[in-house]
Write an enzyme that holds these catalytic residues in place. Structure first.
Site, PDB file in Angstrom:
ATOM      1  N   TYR A  59      26.012  47.927  37.888  1.00  0.00           N
ATOM      2  CA  TYR A  59      26.436  46.580  38.215  1.00  0.00           C
ATOM      3  C   TYR A  59      27.476  46.177  36.651  1.00  0.00           C
ATOM      4  CZ  TYR A  59      26.574  41.798  37.781  1.00  0.00           C
ATOM      5  OH  TYR A  59      26.632  40.360  37.446  1.00  0.00           O
TER       6      TYR A  59
ATOM      7  N   LYS B  56      35.731  28.960  29.913  1.00  0.00           N
ATOM      8  CA  LYS B  56      35.631  30.548  29.760  1.00  0.00           C
ATOM      9  C   LYS B  56      36.832  31.035  31.069  1.00  0.00           C
ATOM     10  CE  LYS B  56      32.746  34.452  30.650  1.00  0.00           C
ATOM     11  NZ  LYS B  56      32.320  34.656  31.335  1.00  0.00           N
TER      12      LYS B  56
ATOM     13  N   ARG C 104      36.076  42.056  35.669  1.00  0.00           N
ATOM     14  CA  ARG C 104      35.243  42.027  36.998  1.00  0.00           C
ATOM     15  C   ARG C 104      35.787  41.532  37.894  1.00  0.00           C
ATOM     16  NH1 ARG C 104      30.148  43.569  35.551  1.00  0.00           N
ATOM     17  NH2 ARG C 104      29.078  42.436  37.468  1.00  0.00           N
TER      18      ARG C 104
ATOM     19  N   HIS D 216      36.703  38.188  32.302  1.00  0.00           N
ATOM     20  CA  HIS D 216      35.518  38.692  33.039  1.00  0.00           C
ATOM     21  C   HIS D 216      34.984  40.183  32.707  1.00  0.00           C
ATOM     22  CE1 HIS D 216      32.749  36.298  35.501  1.00  0.00           C
ATOM     23  NE2 HIS D 216      31.766  37.496  35.600  1.00  0.00           N
TER      24      HIS D 216
ATOM     25  N   THR E 290      32.463  28.387  33.804  1.00  0.00           N
ATOM     26  CA  THR E 290      33.253  29.302  33.679  1.00  0.00           C
ATOM     27  C   THR E 290      34.386  29.595  34.972  1.00  0.00           C
ATOM     28  OG1 THR E 290      31.983  31.125  33.546  1.00  0.00           O
ATOM     29  CG2 THR E 290      33.024  32.170  35.045  1.00  0.00           C
TER      30      THR E 290
ATOM     31  N   GLN F  33      26.087  29.157  30.233  1.00  0.00           N
ATOM     32  CA  GLN F  33      27.003  28.816  31.398  1.00  0.00           C
ATOM     33  C   GLN F  33      27.008  28.116  32.725  1.00  0.00           C
ATOM     34  OE1 GLN F  33      26.920  31.692  34.259  1.00  0.00           O
ATOM     35  NE2 GLN F  33      29.053  31.719  34.669  1.00  0.00           N
TER      36      GLN F  33
ATOM     37  N   SER G 123      23.332  32.640  31.650  1.00  0.00           N
ATOM     38  CA  SER G 123      23.938  32.593  33.083  1.00  0.00           C
ATOM     39  C   SER G 123      23.121  31.839  34.304  1.00  0.00           C
ATOM     40  CB  SER G 123      24.816  34.086  33.124  1.00  0.00           C
ATOM     41  OG  SER G 123      25.178  34.158  34.924  1.00  0.00           O
TER      42      SER G 123
ATOM     43  N   ARG H 261      34.389  44.598  43.232  1.00  0.00           N
ATOM     44  CA  ARG H 261      33.470  45.743  42.699  1.00  0.00           C
ATOM     45  C   ARG H 261      33.311  46.784  44.244  1.00  0.00           C
ATOM     46  NH1 ARG H 261      30.697  41.677  39.638  1.00  0.00           N
ATOM     47  NH2 ARG H 261      32.861  40.254  39.585  1.00  0.00           N
TER      48      ARG H 261
ATOM     49  N   TYR I 131      28.603  27.810  36.543  1.00  0.00           N
ATOM     50  CA  TYR I 131      29.519  28.775  37.826  1.00  0.00           C
ATOM     51  C   TYR I 131      29.154  27.081  38.916  1.00  0.00           C
ATOM     52  CZ  TYR I 131      29.784  33.300  36.979  1.00  0.00           C
ATOM     53  OH  TYR I 131      30.494  34.594  36.856  1.00  0.00           O
TER      54      TYR I 131
HETATM   55  C1  GLV Z   1      29.021  37.524  37.651  1.00  0.00           C
HETATM   56  O1  GLV Z   1      29.551  37.238  36.816  1.00  0.00           O
HETATM   57  C2  GLV Z   1      29.856  39.175  37.779  1.00  0.00           C
HETATM   58  O2  GLV Z   1      30.567  39.792  36.862  1.00  0.00           O
HETATM   59  O3  GLV Z   1      28.575  40.701  37.762  1.00  0.00           O
END
Ligand code: GLV
Length: 387
Positions: free
Chosen positions: A25, A252, A279, A276, A156, A128, A107, A165, A130
């Site tokens: 991860y 961000k 990512r 990020h 963010t 942070q 986060s 991913r 979301y």
């Molecule tokens: C979340 O912030 C991630 O990039 O997994």
């Protein structure tokens, strides 16, 4: 106790100690991972000017980020699932950061909750956010961060939908891990991680479970983002959130000069030049390559920070010399945390501090605030000839 001399030492211990799912991860980018790779390889293209016969006494890495004193311009970035890298991970990282005198950013997708981190630390941390579809839940999160005396909100902007991913999908990433034959086989080789994890009750997304209504699957980051993250987030909404928060605001995920100007218009206190950690949009420029155009556009009117790719004090120095006023480490502190808990985060900060201080001295500078492009050798086409 192993001798730690660089961030890579911590990474190697981290890889041995933490379940594959959580290592993957952290150590992943989206799709082909081009941006993830270039975030670090682009730093390597910049060289340093060695200067001699300069009195090196009285050096200092101390400065300010958004008006707050920092012992070096390196904040801990918000990293989701930090409490899965090590039991009580957010609390341990926040404690290491406050002892070192650098900001910790919690986060939204943390394991330890805002209240839990506040109860187990003594200095204000950053929160942070979301933005979710459920406005009441977002309002409550902001209020909870205010009640916990968080000293900045980091909003963010580059994750309304989650970049793909591959490894996370293949591993079935979740917090806590689902027990399938392959995760069980891997967990059996990670007994010290497992013993510590069994001794804590913090194993779920602490800001969400018990706070958000109608949550179907809060264990899976990808399901949760797909269901709950607000795709309508736009600049008007950013303005409203700024008013709701009422304190220092850091935006961000800015990678483009036009967006940096928009951030300036909404009255943010700082922006983070960030992709990020590679990512989200694979194929985007690395942060260090994007930095100059943004500093040129808004750097005299708003504080410009940078994340994505920082693995050493030399990287911090390069970003500062190119005009950033602060940087963030994500993976570099997670390696330390996964390797040895709070001590490992301290160790990561010590490594970076030493590299920054020594490099500064050998470039003939005594204060981080004096770093400028004059100490760098940058390839002619570094900032690109993009059309
Ligand atoms: C979340 O912030 C991630 O990039 O997994």
């Amino acid at each position: 106790m192993p001798v730690i001399t660089c961030i890579d030492d911590l990474k190697q211990i981290y890889q041995r100690r933490v379940p594959r799912m959580f290592y993957d991860y952290a150590e992943t980018g989206s799709w082909t991972e081009q941006t993830f790779r270039e975030n670090t390889s682009d730093f390597d293209q910049i060289r340093l000017r060695q200067r001699v016969a300069v009195d090196m006494q009285g050096r200092s890495t101390a400065t300010k980020m958004i008006g707050q004193d920092v012992s070096m311009p390196v904040a801990l970035a918000p990293v989701g699932l930090t409490g899965m890298q090590h039991a009580d991970g957010e609390i341990k990282a926040a404690r290491a950061a406050e002892k070192f005198g650098v900001p910790f950013t919690l986060s939204t997708m943390s394991i330890c909750s805002i209240e839990d981190v506040a109860a187990n630390t003594t200095k204000p941390f950053w929160f942070q956010l979301y933005v979710m579809r459920d406005e009441e839940f977002v309002g409550n999160l902001i209020q909870r961060a205010k009640d916990a005396k968080c000293s900045a909100m980091v909003l963010t902007l580059d994750l309304q939908i989650l970049g793909q991913r591959h490894k996370d999908l293949k591993n079935g990433l979740s917090a806590p891990p689902k027990l399938t034959p392959s995760t069980i086989a891997n967990l059996m080789t990670k007994w010290s991680w497992g013993l510590e994890m069994m001794s804590t009750k913090r194993r779920f997304f602490g800001n969400i479970v018990g706070h958000a209504k109608g949550v179907k699957n809060a264990a899976s980051l990808s399901d949760w983002t797909a269901e709950q993250f607000d795709p309508r987030l736009d600049w008007d909404k950013v303005k409203k959130l700024k008013e709701q928060w009422g304190g220092p605001l850091i935006l961000k995920g800015i990678l483009d000069a036009e967006d940096a100007r928009m951030a300036l218009d909404v009255g943010a206190d700082a922006i983070v030049v960030s992709n990020h950690g590679g990512r989200q949009l694979d194929g985007a420029l690395s942060s260090i390559r994007a930095l100059s155009s943004i500093v040129d556009a808004v750097g005299d009117q708003i504080e410009v920070h940078l994340d994505s790719g920082i693995r050493s004090g030399q990287d911090v120095l390069k970003a500062m010399a190119m005009g950033a006023k602060g940087t963030y480490i994500g993976r570099a502190f997670v390696y330390g945390l996964g390797a040895m808990g709070q001590k490992g985060v301290t160790s990561a900060l010590e490594v970076i501090h030493k590299e920054l201080d020594t490099t500064m001295a050998l470039c003939g500078r005594k204060h981080v605030e004096d770093l400028d492009r004059d100490i760098l050798l940058i390839p002619k086409d570094f900032e690109g000839n993009w059309q």
